[in-house]
Design a protein around this motif. Structure first.
Motif, PDB file in Angstrom:
ATOM      1  N   ALA A 336       4.002  -3.523  18.314  1.00 29.28           N
ATOM      2  CA  ALA A 336       2.798  -3.145  17.580  1.00 29.28           C
ATOM      3  C   ALA A 336       1.805  -2.339  18.405  1.00 29.28           C
ATOM      4  O   ALA A 336       1.125  -1.460  17.873  1.00 29.28           O
ATOM      5  CB  ALA A 336       2.114  -4.403  17.036  1.00 29.28           C
ATOM      6  N   LYS A 359       8.399  -4.859  13.292  1.00 32.85           N
ATOM      7  CA  LYS A 359       7.142  -5.608  13.301  1.00 32.85           C
ATOM      8  C   LYS A 359       7.116  -6.653  12.195  1.00 32.85           C
ATOM      9  O   LYS A 359       6.654  -7.788  12.404  1.00 32.85           O
ATOM     10  CB  LYS A 359       5.972  -4.639  13.156  1.00 32.85           C
ATOM     11  CG  LYS A 359       4.604  -5.304  13.137  1.00 32.85           C
ATOM     12  CD  LYS A 359       3.506  -4.276  12.977  1.00 32.85           C
ATOM     13  CE  LYS A 359       2.144  -4.925  12.893  1.00 32.85           C
ATOM     14  NZ  LYS A 359       1.066  -3.924  12.707  1.00 32.85           N
ATOM     15  N   LEU A 363       6.593 -10.754  12.443  1.00 33.49           N
ATOM     16  CA  LEU A 363       5.585 -11.478  11.676  1.00 33.49           C
ATOM     17  C   LEU A 363       6.212 -12.582  10.835  1.00 33.49           C
ATOM     18  O   LEU A 363       5.647 -13.682  10.714  1.00 33.49           O
ATOM     19  CB  LEU A 363       4.803 -10.508  10.794  1.00 33.49           C
ATOM     20  CG  LEU A 363       3.951  -9.457  11.520  1.00 33.49           C
ATOM     21  CD1 LEU A 363       3.314  -8.508  10.523  1.00 33.49           C
ATOM     22  CD2 LEU A 363       2.887 -10.129  12.375  1.00 33.49           C
ATOM     23  N   ASP A 393      -2.958  -9.072  10.925  1.00 40.76           N
ATOM     24  CA  ASP A 393      -1.693  -8.827  10.232  1.00 40.76           C
ATOM     25  C   ASP A 393      -1.236 -10.039   9.430  1.00 40.76           C
ATOM     26  O   ASP A 393      -0.600  -9.895   8.381  1.00 40.76           O
ATOM     27  CB  ASP A 393      -0.601  -8.450  11.243  1.00 40.76           C
ATOM     28  CG  ASP A 393      -0.803  -7.065  11.822  1.00 40.76           C
ATOM     29  OD1 ASP A 393      -1.452  -6.240  11.148  1.00 40.76           O
ATOM     30  OD2 ASP A 393      -0.327  -6.812  12.941  1.00 40.76           O
ATOM     31  N   LYS A 508      -4.438  -3.071   3.463  1.00 42.21           N
ATOM     32  CA  LYS A 508      -3.980  -2.662   4.791  1.00 42.21           C
ATOM     33  C   LYS A 508      -2.774  -1.762   4.650  1.00 42.21           C
ATOM     34  O   LYS A 508      -2.127  -1.689   3.629  1.00 42.21           O
ATOM     35  CB  LYS A 508      -3.629  -3.890   5.633  1.00 42.21           C
ATOM     36  CG  LYS A 508      -4.842  -4.784   5.910  1.00 42.21           C
ATOM     37  CD  LYS A 508      -4.424  -5.950   6.787  1.00 42.21           C
ATOM     38  CE  LYS A 508      -5.619  -6.846   7.058  1.00 42.21           C
ATOM     39  NZ  LYS A 508      -6.596  -6.176   7.878  1.00 42.21           N
ATOM     40  N   SER A 511       2.082  -1.372   8.261  1.00 43.35           N
ATOM     41  CA  SER A 511       2.255  -2.154   9.478  1.00 43.35           C
ATOM     42  C   SER A 511       1.414  -3.408   9.489  1.00 43.35           C
ATOM     43  O   SER A 511       1.663  -4.306  10.274  1.00 43.35           O
ATOM     44  CB  SER A 511       1.905  -1.297  10.698  1.00 43.35           C
ATOM     45  OG  SER A 511       0.554  -0.897  10.608  1.00 43.35           O
ATOM     46  N   GLY A 512       0.394  -3.521   8.600  1.00 44.75           N
ATOM     47  CA  GLY A 512      -0.445  -4.689   8.609  1.00 44.75           C
ATOM     48  C   GLY A 512      -0.064  -5.733   7.607  1.00 44.75           C
ATOM     49  O   GLY A 512      -0.806  -6.663   7.369  1.00 44.75           O
ATOM     50  N   LYS A 513       1.077  -5.563   6.950  1.00 42.09           N
ATOM     51  CA  LYS A 513       1.485  -6.491   5.900  1.00 42.09           C
ATOM     52  C   LYS A 513       2.630  -7.351   6.369  1.00 42.09           C
ATOM     53  O   LYS A 513       3.517  -6.899   7.064  1.00 42.09           O
ATOM     54  CB  LYS A 513       1.904  -5.713   4.648  1.00 42.09           C
ATOM     55  CG  LYS A 513       0.750  -4.941   4.011  1.00 42.09           C
ATOM     56  CD  LYS A 513       1.207  -4.262   2.736  1.00 42.09           C
ATOM     57  CE  LYS A 513       0.059  -3.533   2.055  1.00 42.09           C
ATOM     58  NZ  LYS A 513       0.464  -2.905   0.815  1.00 42.09           N
TER      59      LYS A 513
END
Length: 605
Positions: A336, A359, A363, A393, A508, A511-513
């Motif tokens: 990230a 990523k 997560l 995230d 978002k 990449s933020g999910k």
């Protein structure tokens, strides 16, 4: 010309059918004459016995001169000695089980011409060496050794010719060195082993993809074959882990093309799997070093050194095979913060997609095993800004990701006076195409959290203090444990009627999910992991695509702690053949075996 120089031939040498045991080299014997006297060498017959041999099948014969044989070979010199009856014989037999006719023909040529009619194959040179060593011709043996070195390019080459010749030479040298105590062949064996195992980056994609190497591994004793593989594993280290993994990637592609049905390449796949496992383990342990300082991975992100297919292969095997609670924080920070921040990623959609999905896999792992990660302090070493990015995230508080011993976990005794963010119980429904270059569909995410309906920041000080002390005395965690079955598409339900479901819409970027693995409609019901038993059909829940197999092993393993499940997959998308690091747990075809945790499978009924 021979008759003019030496006169008429006075002896005939022929290869006999009688079996003569192979003895040690004449040059290493203290008393050659005594050995011949004891009958350890081949026998000779007089011309009177020639008529008795007429009914025997015709043999290859050479008309020679006794003087030439006497001068060139210590064996013939001892045979034609004055004190032996064989000195008067006109017909001499040599054992056909030891000396090949073509090899002896070349030796006779050397005796008269003092030149080697150099053969073009390793097998012919090896046959000549065995025959000349039996006859005690040390000078010819030394010349043949030099010819062998030239034929295999001094054991320093990785060309197609050497790929075929070197494994064949290794088998011959090893037998000569052990069974005949041949020091010269023992030294050559070490040089051949060097080119076969000392440089994984070069040898895996060359020698370990050839049919001759596979044949050699089958012929060798099991302990010798394993020792050769272990020698390669010993050479894989931090400085060449990525290069060794790329060699495994190239070798696997070559073998899948040359032997798609695994008719001869099974021994090669076993070694490649072991090297791949060690290389990915090294990369996972030092992922921060490879993402910041090692140029090979960075140039792969920039599209300079390796292909994007290898980048996908590298991340997939690291995250699926080596990610655990101790290194998940390093993996997240590397992907990230280090890799995704490179300038080339912004202009290459394929690299961006691969890193985004990597990523997401990290997560998902954190969400499913947040309790173990907090207990082991897997995220405690992250810097504050990285920890805050990870919390964003996951849509949770940063303090919910660290252990109780972390300095940031202490909020102070009067922290209850400040209205706090409600504790989250997160459930996500996500569709992702995983690490695959064959799909480019976007990812959609719907996120639900559970918050207390009676959470009112305007409550009195007494109520807050009472609730705080009650929670403190019961040693309740600040943040409830996240759902263990993250792959569930439904929202987690609680028994309390005072909790309501609040739907959040996230704005978002990709990449933020958080992501969840696909739910395939296979028409079969799935049962939780505790019901897994031997020979049960299961589905791997952590795979981005549908992966089904049969349970072949349940128990403890040597490569990790805890209980593991060995699954034989229906397709060749596994990691091994049922063995890891030389220890076998079950048996299946190469690349169809995989070991997973019990919570990573679901029974298909």
């Amino acid at each position: 010309m021979m008759n003019e120089q030496y006169g008429e031939c006075n002896v005939i040498v022929t290869l006999g059918t009688q079996k003569v045991p192979a003895k040690r080299r004449l040059s290493q014997s203290k008393s050659p004459m005594n050995k011949i006297a004891r009958g350890e060498r081949c026998t000779s017959v007089s011309s009177n016995e020639l008529e008795d041999q007429q009914e025997i099948k015709e043999r290859t014969k050479w008309s020679c001169h006794t003087k030439v044989l006497y001068n060139e070979s210590p064996y013939f010199a001892a045979l034609f000695g004055e004190n032996f009856i064989e000195s008067k014989a006109s017909l001499v037999y040599l054992p056909s089980s030891i000396i090949d006719s073509n090899a002896f023909d070349s030796i006779i040529y050397y005796m008269y011409k003092h030149e080697i009619n150099t053969p073009k194959k390793v097998e012919e040179l090896c046959s000549m060496y065995s025959a000349s060593d039996y006859l005690g011709m040390n000078t010819l043996c030394n010349q043949l050794i030099e010819s062998l070195y030239e034929l295999v390019h001094k054991c320093l080459c990785y060309c197609n010719t050497c790929i075929n010749n070197v494994p064949e030479l290794f088998s011959f040298c090893r037998i000569r060195g052990i069974e005949f105590q041949d020091e010269k062949m023992a030294q050559m064996t070490q040089r051949v082993m060097t080119v076969l195992a000392n440089d994984p980056e070069k040898t895996l994609s060359t020698y370990w993809t050839g049919r001759h190497m596979a044949k050699l591994l089958i012929q060798l004793p099991q302990d010798v074959s394993q020792a050769l593989s272990q020698k390669i594993l010993y050479r894989v280290n931090k400085s060449n882990a990525i290069e060794s993994l790329y060699a495994c990637f190239s070798a696997s592609n070559i073998l899948s093309t040359n032997d798609p049905l695994l008719s001869w390449s099974k021994p090669l796949h076993a070694t490649l799997t072991s090297v791949q496992s060690k290389a990915t383990l090294i990369i996972a342990r030092h992922f921060d070093f490879f993402c910041c300082q090692y140029p090979a991975l960075l140039s792969c992100i920039d599209g300079i050194t390796y292909s994007f297919d290898f980048l996908e292969y590298l991340l997939l095997h690291i995250l699926e095979d080596q990610m655990d609670s101790s290194n998940v924080g390093i993996l997240y920070e590397g992907v990230a913060c280090d890799l995704m921040s490179r300038h080339a990623v912004e202009y290459n959609h394929q690299v961006k997609h691969i890193l985004n999905v990597a990523k997401v896999m990290i997560l998902c792992y954190i969400t499913r095993r947040i309790g173990d990660i907090r207990q082991n302090g897997g995220l405690d070493k992250l810097e504050k800004n990285v920890l805050k990015l990870l919390a964003d995230d996951l849509d949770v508080r940063p303090k919910s990701l660290i252990s109780s011993s972390h300095p940031l976990s202490s909020r102070g005794i009067f922290s209850f006076l400040i209205p706090s963010i409600p504790d989250l119980n997160l459930s996500t429904s996500t569709h992702t195409n995983g690490l695959s270059r064959h799909s480019s569909r976007s990812t959609t995410t719907s996120r639900r959290i559970i918050v207390p309906t009676n959470s009112n920041p305007s409550n009195s000080f007494a109520k807050k203090l009472k609730r705080f002390l009650k929670r403190f005395s019961s040693h309740h965690d600040t943040v409830p444990r996240l759902s263990n079955r993250y792959a569930s598409a439904s929202t987690v339900h609680t028994t309390s009627s005072s909790w309501s479901h609040v739907r959040l819409s996230s704005n978002k970027s990709f990449s933020g999910k958080m992501k969840q693995r696909r739910r395939f409609s296979t028409g079969a019901a799935q049962v939780s992991a505790p019901l897994v038993g031997m020979n049960r059909r299961v589905q791997l829940t952590r795979r981005p695509v549908l992966t089904v197999g049969t349970v072949m092993f349940i128990g403890r393993v040597n490569f990790s702690e805890g209980i593991w499940i060995g699954v034989e997959l229906d397709r060749r998308v596994g990691k091994n053949d049922g063995s890891v690091n030389g220890h076998r747990y079950f048996t299946c075809s190469p690349n169809r075996g995989v070991f997973v945790r019990p919570e990573d499978v679901s029974v298909v009924v």
